[in-house]
Design a protein around this motif. Structure first.
Motif, PDB file in Angstrom:
ATOM      1  N   HIS A   1      -0.791  -2.330   7.929  1.00  0.00           N
ATOM      2  CA  HIS A   1      -1.357  -1.166   7.041  1.00  0.00           C
ATOM      3  C   HIS A   1      -0.439   0.065   7.609  1.00  0.00           C
ATOM      4  O   HIS A   1      -0.046   0.803   6.685  1.00  0.00           O
ATOM      5  CB  HIS A   1      -2.597  -1.114   7.288  1.00  0.00           C
TER       6      HIS A   1
ATOM      7  N   HIS B   1      -8.542   8.050   8.968  1.00  0.00           N
ATOM      8  CA  HIS B   1      -7.876   7.054   8.051  1.00  0.00           C
ATOM      9  C   HIS B   1      -6.488   7.796   8.190  1.00  0.00           C
ATOM     10  O   HIS B   1      -5.617   7.534   8.889  1.00  0.00           O
ATOM     11  CB  HIS B   1      -8.437   7.229   6.872  1.00  0.00           C
TER      12      HIS B   1
ATOM     13  N   HIS C   1       0.754  -1.380   0.030  1.00  0.00           N
ATOM     14  CA  HIS C   1      -0.185  -0.183  -0.030  1.00  0.00           C
ATOM     15  C   HIS C   1       0.810   1.456  -0.079  1.00  0.00           C
ATOM     16  O   HIS C   1       0.384   2.236  -0.586  1.00  0.00           O
ATOM     17  CB  HIS C   1      -0.743   0.126   1.238  1.00  0.00           C
ATOM     18  N   HIS C   2       1.835   1.447   0.807  1.00  0.00           N
ATOM     19  CA  HIS C   2       2.487   2.454   1.175  1.00  0.00           C
ATOM     20  C   HIS C   2       3.983   2.602   0.663  1.00  0.00           C
ATOM     21  O   HIS C   2       4.668   1.621   0.900  1.00  0.00           O
ATOM     22  CB  HIS C   2       2.269   3.247   2.437  1.00  0.00           C
TER      23      HIS C   2
ATOM     24  N   HIS D   1      -5.669   7.790  -2.277  1.00  0.00           N
ATOM     25  CA  HIS D   1      -4.434   8.353  -1.846  1.00  0.00           C
ATOM     26  C   HIS D   1      -4.312   9.741  -3.156  1.00  0.00           C
ATOM     27  O   HIS D   1      -4.691   9.567  -4.253  1.00  0.00           O
ATOM     28  CB  HIS D   1      -3.172   7.640  -2.018  1.00  0.00           C
TER      29      HIS D   1
ATOM     30  N   HIS E   1      -2.342   2.744  -4.203  1.00  0.00           N
ATOM     31  CA  HIS E   1      -2.633   3.268  -3.029  1.00  0.00           C
ATOM     32  C   HIS E   1      -1.853   4.808  -2.987  1.00  0.00           C
ATOM     33  O   HIS E   1      -1.863   5.472  -3.732  1.00  0.00           O
ATOM     34  CB  HIS E   1      -2.484   2.352  -1.924  1.00  0.00           C
TER      35      HIS E   1
END
Ligand code: K7E
Ligand code: CUA
Length: 672
Positions: free
Chosen positions: A160, A332, A111-112, A440, A501
């Motif tokens: 996450h 979030h 994701h990041h 994002h 993301h």
């Protein structure tokens, strides 16, 4: 807390419930494109882009590297994934990189992205990425655009809230998405969540010269879900901020049960204090099992080590380290502005965006301006730490980035738009639609202490009618905006590989000059290297056969191999002897239940092949390397089990017997 904001939250929840958290579709897509868009994104043939953009691939486990402003795809970097194009995860050298304490896990949900920084500014060294599912953090080397290291995170159940970094890349962090029982009895009824489930946040030390990661300590936390996080900057350098949801500690139907409370929290951790507590021996070494995988550029091989313990800090023994800040509702993103003073909480279900002041947070801690406690931790009074609330920003705020002029940009998933607002007076100044359902967003340098501004990119979950249909699944996409003026202007759509993301862009000049062109053959320390054709050989060890092979335009050495039997495990160790930039050779062999390998100049890579049937098996170079690339081929003769064909190998010398060429004599009867 105050009635009006609670009322707004209730309205917002009603709106969410009615749209079931799907997005609305904005109107007027074509009208949103400005007239001079083409010239702004046009990078003429032969010219370079201004930025590299490292874009997460989500459930494909990869990173895509794009040029900005053109949106051209430059490279796919396999991270938590196998990649047949390069043999990543298939070659013997790269397989250990995907090892975990649960064995080979060749996939993850990435994701990041976090690009390494020094003094809060991009230093062009490493890209960090999280594996969400089987908790892991990867480090990618920007010199080679390859995954250099992967560390598994123990005592975590989903990663996450990761891999965000501190200002000087002292630490990269991992907050668990799921709380679970950790340590002690793990086999408990699920509905004993409130008594037995715990969270952790992990601080992974990054060696400042090598980049090598090691888990410095983990902090035990209440059993809630950590969603996202950001480190402080400047004055807030010593702090890390984690957004949390499910402060209700629900264990089922979280859609409803984790949205009951008016507010969840941002957890503020003083990591400098945590570091001092760890040094002072306040933590406990506990048993754990996690893989640490490192790729060595000299041996051209990855190794996987299983680590056996980790330092766990119990906040009960570490006072004044953790505070909770109330944040409406199911936050979030939690994002810190370039100065480090403002912390923005994006509550997915909130009708406003709260902005907290770091100065006020310190004051509230000093004056003990608390609003009760959560699991024994002080909860700071919302009004006491609030800088302001952005009113009516849109629906479903997710993430916020910043420019170099004091503005913030927040993505709105439900209302499919980006909202620009002034950090000082929290007033909305502009909004633009996205197509559609933005997750994002990324401003050039947006998470750093010195954003570059200029462009902003939306990463969208749904594209509907934006591209040619491609069956049931459509392209995911990015959209580029010019943010150099007062108004945001959409200037480009470009599809992405996988579900993007987060992404982070860096000026090309910061990394292009350091790009590795070749590996020096004389520095190749691979145990099976052949540094010239004179060193090529074939060796049998029991049923293992090791082929020390070389590749150079336009032949493989050896290209005739005989004496291999059905059931043998054959390891083709192929060294690319080229010392020129951009001349890889590939290697593939018929029927291999594997992939090709792609070998860079000066490198050695190994393809394992199990001979399963007698016969002649061709192999060849897969990368079009010269005009005679198609001639870059060879044969392996596989004989039946028990055959007495001698092990022979050669290139250019295994010629037809002069007297008996027509019949094709067998080398089995050839004298030695
Ligand atoms: Cu918002 Cu996993 Cu960062 Cu995606 S998360 S959007
Ligand atoms: Cu080497 Cu084609």
């Amino acid at each position: 807390m105050n009635i009006s904001s609670k009322f707004l939250s209730i309205i917002a929840l009603g709106v969410m419930a009615s749209v079931a958290f799907y997005s609305c579709k904005p109107k007027g897509a074509e009208a949103a494109i400005s007239g001079d868009a083409a010239s702004k994104v046009y990078v003429a043939p032969g010219k370079y882009d201004e930025f590299y953009d490292f874009v997460s691939g989500g459930f494909n486990g990869q990173i895509g590297v794009y040029g900005i402003p053109s949106g051209r795809l430059l490279r796919i970097i396999p991270v938590f994934s196998t990649h047949p194009e390069s043999g990543w995860g298939y070659s013997e050298e790269t397989r250990p990189m995907l090892n975990t304490s649960h064995g080979q896990v060749p996939w993850d949900d990435l994701h990041h992205i976090a690009l390494s920084t020094t003094n809060g500014e991009h230093d062009g060294r490493w890209v960090f990425a999280n594996g969400n599912n089987t908790p892991r953090i990867a480090r990618i080397d920007m010199k080679t655009f390859r995954t250099a290291e992967i560390i598994e995170i123990p005592n975590s159940a989903g990663n996450h809230s990761s891999p965000f970094i501190t200002e000087n890349t002292e630490y990269t962090i991992a907050g668990t998405r799921f709380s679970v029982p950790i340590q002690g009895n793990l086999d408990v009824p699920i509905n004993t969540y409130k008594q037995n489930f715990k969270g952790t946040v992990s601080f992974i030390k990054v060696d400042s010269s090598s980049g090598n990661m090691s888990i410095a300590f983990q902090i035990l936390t209440p059993g809630i879900n950590f969603d996202l996080s950001r480190a402080g900057k400047g004055k807030s350098h010593d702090w890390f901020f984690f957004s949390c949801y499910n402060s209700e500690k629900a264990n089922t139907l979280l859609e409803v049960n984790a949205s009951a409370k008016d507010k969840d929290f941002i957890m503020a951790v003083n990591w400098k204090k945590a570091e001092a507590y760890a040094k002072a021996g306040k933590g406990k070494m506990v048993a754990a099992e996690y893989a640490h995988n490192v790729y060595n550029e000299k041996t051209h091989s990855g190794t996987s080590t299983i680590e056996k313990q980790v330092l766990l800090l119990d906040p009960k023994d570490c006072p004044d380290m953790i505070y909770f800040i109330p944040c409406p509702k199911s936050p979030h993103g939690t994002d810190v502005d370039p100065t480090g003073e403002y912390i923005v909480g994006s509550g997915k279900l909130a009708a406003l965006i709260p902005v907290f002041s770091f100065t006020k947070i310190l004051q509230a801690i000093a004056n003990k301006t608390y609003d009760g406690s959560f699991d024994g931790f002080p909860v700071l009074k919302y009004e006491a730490v609030l800088h302001g609330e952005v009113q009516k920003p849109g629906l479903g705020p997710l993430h916020t980035e910043f420019d170099n002029n004091g503005y913030a940009y927040t993505s709105m998933f439900v209302s499919s738009e980006i909202v620009k607002w002034n950090i000082k007076d929290v007033k909305v100044v502009d909004r633009v639609p996205t197509y559609y359902s933005i997750g994002h967003l990324s401003v050039m340098g947006g998470p750093t202490a010195k954003p570059y501004g200029k462009y902003m990119i939306a990463y969208n979950k749904i594209t509907k009618d934006r591209y040619l249909p491609t069956g049931p699944e459509l392209a995911q996409s990015a959209q580029l905006y010019d943010i150099s003026g007062d108004k945001m202007k959409m200037i480009l759509d470009f599809p992405t590989v996988g579900e993007p993301h987060y992404a982070e862009a860096i000026p090309a000049a910061k990394i292009s000059k350091n790009s590795v062109k070749i590996y020096k053959i004389e520095e190749n320390a691979h145990p099976f290297v052949a540094k010239g054709e004179g060193q090529t050989k074939v060796e049998r060890k029991g049923n293992q056969v090791h082929v020390y092979m070389t590749a150079i335009r336009s032949h493989l050495t050896p290209d005739n191999i005989e004496g291999v039997k059905v059931g043998d495990e054959i390891y083709f160790h192929v060294t690319n002897l080229e010392q020129d930039w951009d001349v890889p050779h590939g290697f593939a062999i018929k029927n291999a239940n594997n992939a090709e390998i792609l070998i860079m100049p000066g490198e050695t890579q190994t393809l394992k092949y199990t001979a399963d049937k007698a016969g002649i098996v061709p192999f060849y170079c897969t990368d079009f390397c010269s005009a005679l690339h198609q001639e870059m081929q060879g044969y392996l003769r596989v004989s039946p089990p028990g055959s007495n064909v001698a092990l022979t190998f050669s290139t250019g010398t295994n010629l037809p017997a002069a007297t008996d060429s027509a019949k094709g004599s067998s080398s089995a009867s050839k004298p030695k």
